[in-house]
Design a protein around this motif. Sequence first.
Motif, mmCIF file in Angstrom:
data_model
loop_
_atom_site.group_PDB
_atom_site.id
_atom_site.type_symbol
_atom_site.label_atom_id
_atom_site.label_comp_id
_atom_site.label_asym_id
_atom_site.label_seq_id
_atom_site.Cartn_x
_atom_site.Cartn_y
_atom_site.Cartn_z
ATOM 1 N N ALA A 75 13.721 59.575 26.188
ATOM 2 C CA ALA A 75 12.511 60.232 25.682
ATOM 3 C C ALA A 75 11.660 60.669 26.866
ATOM 4 O O ALA A 75 11.872 60.233 28.004
ATOM 5 N N CYS A 76 10.694 61.533 26.584
ATOM 6 C CA CYS A 76 9.738 61.966 27.599
ATOM 7 C C CYS A 76 8.380 61.361 27.232
ATOM 8 O O CYS A 76 7.802 61.722 26.210
ATOM 9 N N LEU A 77 7.906 60.427 28.056
ATOM 10 C CA LEU A 77 6.699 59.672 27.726
ATOM 11 C C LEU A 77 5.646 59.781 28.826
ATOM 12 O O LEU A 77 5.965 59.999 29.999
ATOM 13 N N MET A 108 5.332 56.936 39.761
ATOM 14 C CA MET A 108 4.786 57.532 38.544
ATOM 15 C C MET A 108 3.260 57.558 38.599
ATOM 16 O O MET A 108 2.625 56.621 39.092
ATOM 17 N N LEU A 109 2.687 58.622 38.047
ATOM 18 C CA LEU A 109 1.250 58.830 38.084
ATOM 19 C C LEU A 109 0.667 58.821 36.671
ATOM 20 O O LEU A 109 1.278 59.343 35.733
ATOM 21 N N VAL A 110 -0.515 58.250 36.529
ATOM 22 C CA VAL A 110 -1.194 58.192 35.242
ATOM 23 C C VAL A 110 -1.425 59.606 34.703
ATOM 24 O O VAL A 110 -1.859 60.495 35.437
ATOM 25 N N GLY A 111 -1.114 59.820 33.435
ATOM 26 C CA GLY A 111 -1.314 61.123 32.799
ATOM 27 C C GLY A 111 -0.121 62.048 32.888
ATOM 28 O O GLY A 111 -0.070 63.059 32.178
ATOM 29 N N LYS A 112 0.849 61.722 33.729
ATOM 30 C CA LYS A 112 2.052 62.545 33.863
ATOM 31 C C LYS A 112 3.128 62.057 32.891
ATOM 32 O O LYS A 112 3.163 60.884 32.517
ATOM 33 N N LYS A 113 4.018 62.964 32.498
ATOM 34 C CA LYS A 113 5.113 62.615 31.593
ATOM 35 C C LYS A 113 6.441 62.602 32.353
ATOM 36 O O LYS A 113 6.662 63.430 33.244
ATOM 37 N N TRP A 155 15.552 67.907 30.313
ATOM 38 C CA TRP A 155 15.402 66.823 31.276
ATOM 39 C C TRP A 155 14.692 67.280 32.546
ATOM 40 O O TRP A 155 13.596 66.831 32.859
ATOM 41 N N GLN A 156 15.284 68.233 33.277
ATOM 42 C CA GLN A 156 14.651 68.683 34.512
ATOM 43 C C GLN A 156 15.163 70.057 34.923
ATOM 44 O O GLN A 156 16.259 70.470 34.545
ATOM 45 N N LYS A 157 14.348 70.765 35.717
ATOM 46 C CA LYS A 157 14.693 72.095 36.232
ATOM 47 C C LYS A 157 15.558 71.941 37.467
ATOM 48 O O LYS A 157 15.328 71.065 38.301
ATOM 49 N N THR A 158 16.583 72.783 37.576
ATOM 50 C CA THR A 158 17.432 72.807 38.765
ATOM 51 C C THR A 158 17.562 74.250 39.240
ATOM 52 O O THR A 158 17.049 75.173 38.610
ATOM 53 N N ASP A 159 18.269 74.441 40.333
ATOM 54 C CA ASP A 159 18.492 75.795 40.847
ATOM 55 C C ASP A 159 19.307 76.636 39.877
ATOM 56 O O ASP A 159 19.188 77.866 39.857
ATOM 57 N N LEU A 160 20.143 75.992 39.068
ATOM 58 C CA LEU A 160 21.014 76.716 38.138
ATOM 59 C C LEU A 160 20.354 76.986 36.789
ATOM 60 O O LEU A 160 20.699 77.930 36.100
ATOM 61 N N GLY A 161 19.395 76.126 36.421
ATOM 62 C CA GLY A 161 18.760 76.259 35.115
ATOM 63 C C GLY A 161 18.046 74.983 34.740
ATOM 64 O O GLY A 161 17.291 74.427 35.525
ATOM 65 N N HIS A 182 10.662 80.053 26.724
ATOM 66 C CA HIS A 182 10.025 79.115 27.639
ATOM 67 C C HIS A 182 10.569 77.710 27.424
ATOM 68 O O HIS A 182 10.643 77.232 26.298
ATOM 69 N N LEU A 183 10.965 77.055 28.508
ATOM 70 C CA LEU A 183 11.436 75.683 28.439
ATOM 71 C C LEU A 183 10.637 74.815 29.404
ATOM 72 O O LEU A 183 10.195 75.298 30.454
ATOM 73 N N GLN A 184 10.480 73.555 29.055
ATOM 74 C CA GLN A 184 9.852 72.616 29.970
ATOM 75 C C GLN A 184 10.352 71.212 29.671
ATOM 76 O O GLN A 184 10.843 70.927 28.573
ATOM 77 N N THR A 185 10.246 70.341 30.670
ATOM 78 C CA THR A 185 10.707 68.967 30.533
ATOM 79 C C THR A 185 10.075 68.298 29.308
ATOM 80 O O THR A 185 8.877 68.413 29.079
ATOM 81 N N GLY A 186 10.903 67.631 28.538
ATOM 82 C CA GLY A 186 10.415 66.907 27.366
ATOM 83 C C GLY A 186 10.621 67.632 26.052
ATOM 84 O O GLY A 186 10.497 67.017 24.988
ATOM 85 N N MET A 187 10.924 68.931 26.098
ATOM 86 C CA MET A 187 11.140 69.668 24.858
ATOM 87 C C MET A 187 12.407 69.181 24.165
ATOM 88 O O MET A 187 13.423 68.923 24.810
#
Length: 279
Positions: A75-77, A108-113, A155-161, A182-187
């Motif tokens: 999950a993305c928390l 990890m930083l407070v407020g970040k997912k 999950w995460q952005k890479t050079d390929l996608g 549009h895509l972003q981590t956690g979707m």
Amino acid sequence: MSIELGKFNVLEVVKTVDFGVYLDGGEEGEILLPTRYVPEECNIGDFLNVFLYLDNEERLIATTLTPLVQVGEFACLEVSWVNQFGAFLNWGLMKDLFVPFREQKMKMLVGKKYVIHAHIDEDSYRIVASAKVDKYLSKELPAYQPNDEVSILIWQKTDLGFKAIVENKFSGLLYDSEIFQHLQTGMQLKAFVKQVREDGKIDLMLQKPGFEKIDDFSDKLLSYIKENGGSIQLNDKSPAEDIYDTFQVSKKTFKKAVGDLYKKRLIVIEANGIRLAKD
């Protein structure tokens, strides 16, 4: 009877008290379900579907709330707070989910997912999370066939996608050249299997080939224009994201349909959109 920590269990109500009810936990003894989570007209002998975790005193406790992740899932928390031992994630329960420093890829930083995997720590028998996602992905060869529909977590952005976690188990990849929204981590979204590579990783696509016949979408587009007063603020120069948000199709499909309607002299293409052609 054995219970599963960090998952939903169907347990029998065996005792009522002023502060809740006790459930039969088998070898683990009786487990408290606090009053705030007890359903109305709950009686001894009833069976309840409850999630089991550990409270602040490391005691088994039940809830009818649904957490944002269960043991064995990804999950993305969001990070709620950090102390000298690690980070604590909001997973929708009274007690936050712990991520030890050793299980963080970066501080990890407070407020970040962050995308994490939830599991049972073998030493402490606590539910913990890890941001080192790779080691929890299956090494099995997926049995998917091309065009199979799957659920994915970006999950995460890479050079390929974008890397994605497929069905809470496998590693997948969406290539930049085939992404039209549009895509972003956690979707979390649906995707289709393009191919399963020899290394077990899955190439993914957001749109099933041949799913949209141009003639079918041409009809849909023409109807949409008519329903919106005879003109729309989209054309073949519009951003792919705007097109997808409106029609859930790729820009390529949209442009082909526009070309089809234009050739049939049903529409006029203007600088800021499309309008119906006059009879």
